[in-house]
Design a protein around this motif. Sequence first.
Motif, mmCIF file in Angstrom:
data_model
loop_
_atom_site.group_PDB
_atom_site.id
_atom_site.type_symbol
_atom_site.label_atom_id
_atom_site.label_comp_id
_atom_site.label_asym_id
_atom_site.label_seq_id
_atom_site.Cartn_x
_atom_site.Cartn_y
_atom_site.Cartn_z
ATOM 1 N N LYS A 211 -49.064 -12.821 23.190
ATOM 2 C CA LYS A 211 -49.280 -11.668 23.566
ATOM 3 C C LYS A 211 -50.290 -11.674 24.813
ATOM 4 O O LYS A 211 -51.230 -12.772 24.881
ATOM 5 C CB LYS A 211 -50.000 -10.747 22.454
ATOM 6 N N PRO A 263 -38.594 -14.501 19.702
ATOM 7 C CA PRO A 263 -38.424 -13.516 21.056
ATOM 8 C C PRO A 263 -39.495 -12.560 21.137
ATOM 9 O O PRO A 263 -40.051 -12.276 22.369
ATOM 10 C CB PRO A 263 -36.897 -13.065 20.992
ATOM 11 N N ASP A 264 -39.984 -12.044 20.135
ATOM 12 C CA ASP A 264 -41.016 -11.039 19.912
ATOM 13 C C ASP A 264 -42.404 -11.841 19.991
ATOM 14 O O ASP A 264 -43.234 -10.991 20.313
ATOM 15 C CB ASP A 264 -41.151 -10.277 18.670
ATOM 16 N N THR A 266 -44.025 -12.626 22.534
ATOM 17 C CA THR A 266 -44.714 -12.345 23.553
ATOM 18 C C THR A 266 -45.617 -11.024 23.236
ATOM 19 O O THR A 266 -46.119 -10.697 24.088
ATOM 20 C CB THR A 266 -43.783 -12.158 24.831
ATOM 21 N N THR A 409 -48.337 -15.497 30.462
ATOM 22 C CA THR A 409 -47.377 -14.645 29.502
ATOM 23 C C THR A 409 -46.251 -14.171 30.284
ATOM 24 O O THR A 409 -45.172 -14.119 30.042
ATOM 25 C CB THR A 409 -48.259 -13.411 28.541
ATOM 26 N N GLY A 410 -46.585 -13.502 31.517
ATOM 27 C CA GLY A 410 -45.589 -13.104 32.658
ATOM 28 C C GLY A 410 -44.486 -14.247 32.721
ATOM 29 O O GLY A 410 -43.238 -13.883 32.947
ATOM 30 N N ALA A 413 -42.419 -14.935 29.710
ATOM 31 C CA ALA A 413 -41.691 -13.664 29.384
ATOM 32 C C ALA A 413 -40.519 -13.744 30.459
ATOM 33 O O ALA A 413 -39.700 -12.817 30.474
ATOM 34 C CB ALA A 413 -42.558 -12.293 29.265
ATOM 35 N N THR A 415 -41.109 -12.669 33.789
ATOM 36 C CA THR A 415 -40.945 -11.594 34.784
ATOM 37 C C THR A 415 -41.674 -12.298 35.912
ATOM 38 O O THR A 415 -41.564 -11.648 37.047
ATOM 39 C CB THR A 415 -42.216 -10.633 34.089
ATOM 40 N N SER B 146 -34.787 -8.171 19.379
ATOM 41 C CA SER B 146 -36.369 -8.477 19.409
ATOM 42 C C SER B 146 -36.776 -7.109 19.979
ATOM 43 O O SER B 146 -36.971 -7.077 21.352
ATOM 44 C CB SER B 146 -36.582 -9.522 20.255
ATOM 45 N N LEU B 148 -39.972 -6.084 20.354
ATOM 46 C CA LEU B 148 -40.963 -6.003 21.252
ATOM 47 C C LEU B 148 -40.769 -7.188 22.108
ATOM 48 O O LEU B 148 -41.885 -7.569 22.984
ATOM 49 C CB LEU B 148 -42.269 -6.063 20.419
ATOM 50 N N GLY B 149 -39.739 -7.844 22.154
ATOM 51 C CA GLY B 149 -39.368 -9.039 23.395
ATOM 52 C C GLY B 149 -39.343 -8.422 24.856
ATOM 53 O O GLY B 149 -39.279 -7.211 24.848
ATOM 54 N N PRO B 150 -39.448 -9.288 25.662
ATOM 55 C CA PRO B 150 -39.533 -8.864 27.108
ATOM 56 C C PRO B 150 -38.288 -8.066 27.618
ATOM 57 O O PRO B 150 -38.445 -7.023 28.372
ATOM 58 C CB PRO B 150 -39.587 -10.184 27.949
ATOM 59 N N PRO B 237 -46.518 -8.887 28.510
ATOM 60 C CA PRO B 237 -46.556 -10.080 29.210
ATOM 61 C C PRO B 237 -46.415 -9.672 30.753
ATOM 62 O O PRO B 237 -45.611 -9.193 31.040
ATOM 63 C CB PRO B 237 -45.245 -10.623 28.559
ATOM 64 N N GLY B 238 -47.360 -10.580 31.137
ATOM 65 C CA GLY B 238 -47.164 -10.392 32.887
ATOM 66 C C GLY B 238 -47.719 -8.824 33.261
ATOM 67 O O GLY B 238 -47.594 -8.514 34.246
ATOM 68 N N GLY B 239 -48.551 -8.238 32.125
ATOM 69 C CA GLY B 239 -48.710 -6.875 32.452
ATOM 70 C C GLY B 239 -47.714 -5.788 32.567
ATOM 71 O O GLY B 239 -47.680 -4.841 33.051
#
Lengths: 434, 288
Positions: A211, A263-264, A266, A409-410, A413, A415, B146, B148-150, B237-239
């Motif tokens: 997270k 996968p959750d 994050t 985390t970005g 994930a 992003t 998922s 809550l996954g990305p 994640p990553g904002g």
Amino acid sequence: MKHLSILRGGVAALAIAAGGMAQAEVTVLGWPGGPEEAALRAVTEVYNAKPDLAEENKVELLFTSRDGFFDKLQVDLAAGSTAFDVNLIATYSIGRYAPFMEPVTLSDQAGAVFGDTVLKTMQFDGQQYGVPTDLSLHFLYFRQDLIDALLADDAAKAKYAAIAQEHLGKPLEPKAPADWTWEDFVANALYFSQSVNPDSPTRYGTVIQAKNLLFNMMVFHSWPRSYGGNWMDDAGNITVDSEAYRTALSQAKLLFDLGATPPDSTSYEYAEANAAYASGQVAAMVQWNAAASELTAAQATTGTTAPPAGPDGKFTHIHGLGLGLNKAAENKEGAIAFLQWLSTEEAALAYAKAGGAPGLAAETAAKLAADRPDLVQVGEYASTYGFVMNGGTSEKALSVYEAQAKEFTGYWAGTQDLDTALKNTTAAMTELLK
Amino acid sequence: MSKKTRRENAILASPMVLFLLAILGFPTVLSIVYGFSETSFETLTRPEFSGLANFADVLSDPTFWQAAWFSLRFGLITALLQCALGLALAVYLAPLVERHGWTVAVLIIPIMVAPAMMGLMYRLVLHEFAGPLPHYLYAWFGTAPSFLGPAHVFKTVVLAETLQWTPFAFVLFLTAYQAIPSELREAAAVDSARPWDVFRHIEWPLMRPTLYVALFVRFIDGFRVFDNIYTLVGAGPGGSTTSMSIYIYESFLRRGEIGKAMAAAILLFLTAFLLLAFGQRLTKGRTE
């Protein structure tokens, strides 16, 4: 008239009571809930029962809530609150609170009781700002039954090697977790993930709590540290855009991409990651030492050892919780006396026996070996593998963790790419630690 | 309006104005002072004037624009979904509600739950190993998304917000629906109008002003969302789930950038104010 007299009398009584309360005690704002609160209550009872302790120096405890605790404390300290004489501090926030606190001189026993590494977790700019009460570091938790089965099965070993060859480019062999490098950790995680190995007895090989939360970066950064990573070099240059960080971040990313962590994850923090491991669907994880009893109770075959090694060796992030002196304290003399007593062996042993987790030097921890064998392990790991990043106690240390959490985390994930994550992190840290 | 009436209005309104000034005035003034100052927790009592520097900082911060885009998308999508569902439910359930008024109390239960609690509840319900929803999906289908996954987190927070606040839109539309004079429907029935025609030509035009109000209230509420998202997934994640309010909170308390946080808050307030003014003008134009 009679009512007026009663009212006057009541007001006077309240004023006396309030005035008396303001001077009659040392007020301590502690870390609420959990073993820390229970232990602090226990040692406070011991302290207050001392026959030579003046009534006005007895300790009164104050607890709020953990939610937003450090944010609220920040505001209280900045406002010059006199609601408490002694307050909680943590290694990563000492620099933030130091302007509103006073350094303290600990008892003569402190060095022998805690050892230098642990005392340093409460220092800022070379001064001691608190008594270390609880030490946090990381263990590698693993399922011993799964490891034993893997090590006893030649076909499984061959499959393990094939998976390592395919994803890490080398045919690694299974090992005991105490001997793992981070590559072994990754290979093990892949082997025990059904997305990579459909025959795996667990759904995931590991769980990475990812997270966007500063505490999760503390769990992660033992990984780049073991590859030689650091926040800054001795000249103050930011050094996160390094091969060490790139390697650690990429290895973790591989686990996300190949489904070796949920996968959750994050969105996971401490509780969610523990729940994943406790479910029996995760083979190994790096987690705070505080989770030991919970994870062991959930999975009886759980083993613990120090986090895996990198080329520079094994490392574990350490930080301490402690108690320090509020600059605006109304009863400084009483507060200092309490803090000095808290740094004695008598207090440290009482605190540990009541469930606290002080980081104790080997000799002191040995006195608790029967009651608290875990503290022996914590003390050993802290002194052998413990580290604090350069800048890890600075005023903006928490913000550095925040910036890393957002960027890393970005990347995990998906992003943003690794270059962007490291470039943004470097820019943010340069601004924060200038 | 006569001079006397104006004076009476001013006298009658003054207690409320004074109350608002007392309650909102001080924090507003303080926010403006901090917004134009270099301020940290160490200098709370001695902010140094820095002109528009904080605003420039905010406007050049990619995270601010990411948060603004998130809030805009989130506000628009949730407002549209809630209004569409609320309207459909109100029209569909109106006969039931007319016979059993207590059903409204059941239907609006979600809005009685604190948004932060709702976030925590979903955090538990959707957890892959502890939550009942993934548990049963795994048991029945051998897999579960998922939530809550990305890949799905935005859809999940939109759904959570929609499920909680659709009842609010429902109540607004139900009230509007019930306020339509029954004579109009009776006259249409005499003319053998079909239900769809009754809705299209009578009920819908009369409910349209309520739609504009509902859309705006829900959009503003969605645009400034904080509690449920923060307790569910934090800044993401990553904002990726950072709303404007989360951006302000994190700037203020987590990074100690008080001036920057206040500048962002002022910008958020101005944006909401302008949108509200624009919405009111639009509503007025459509209903006149």
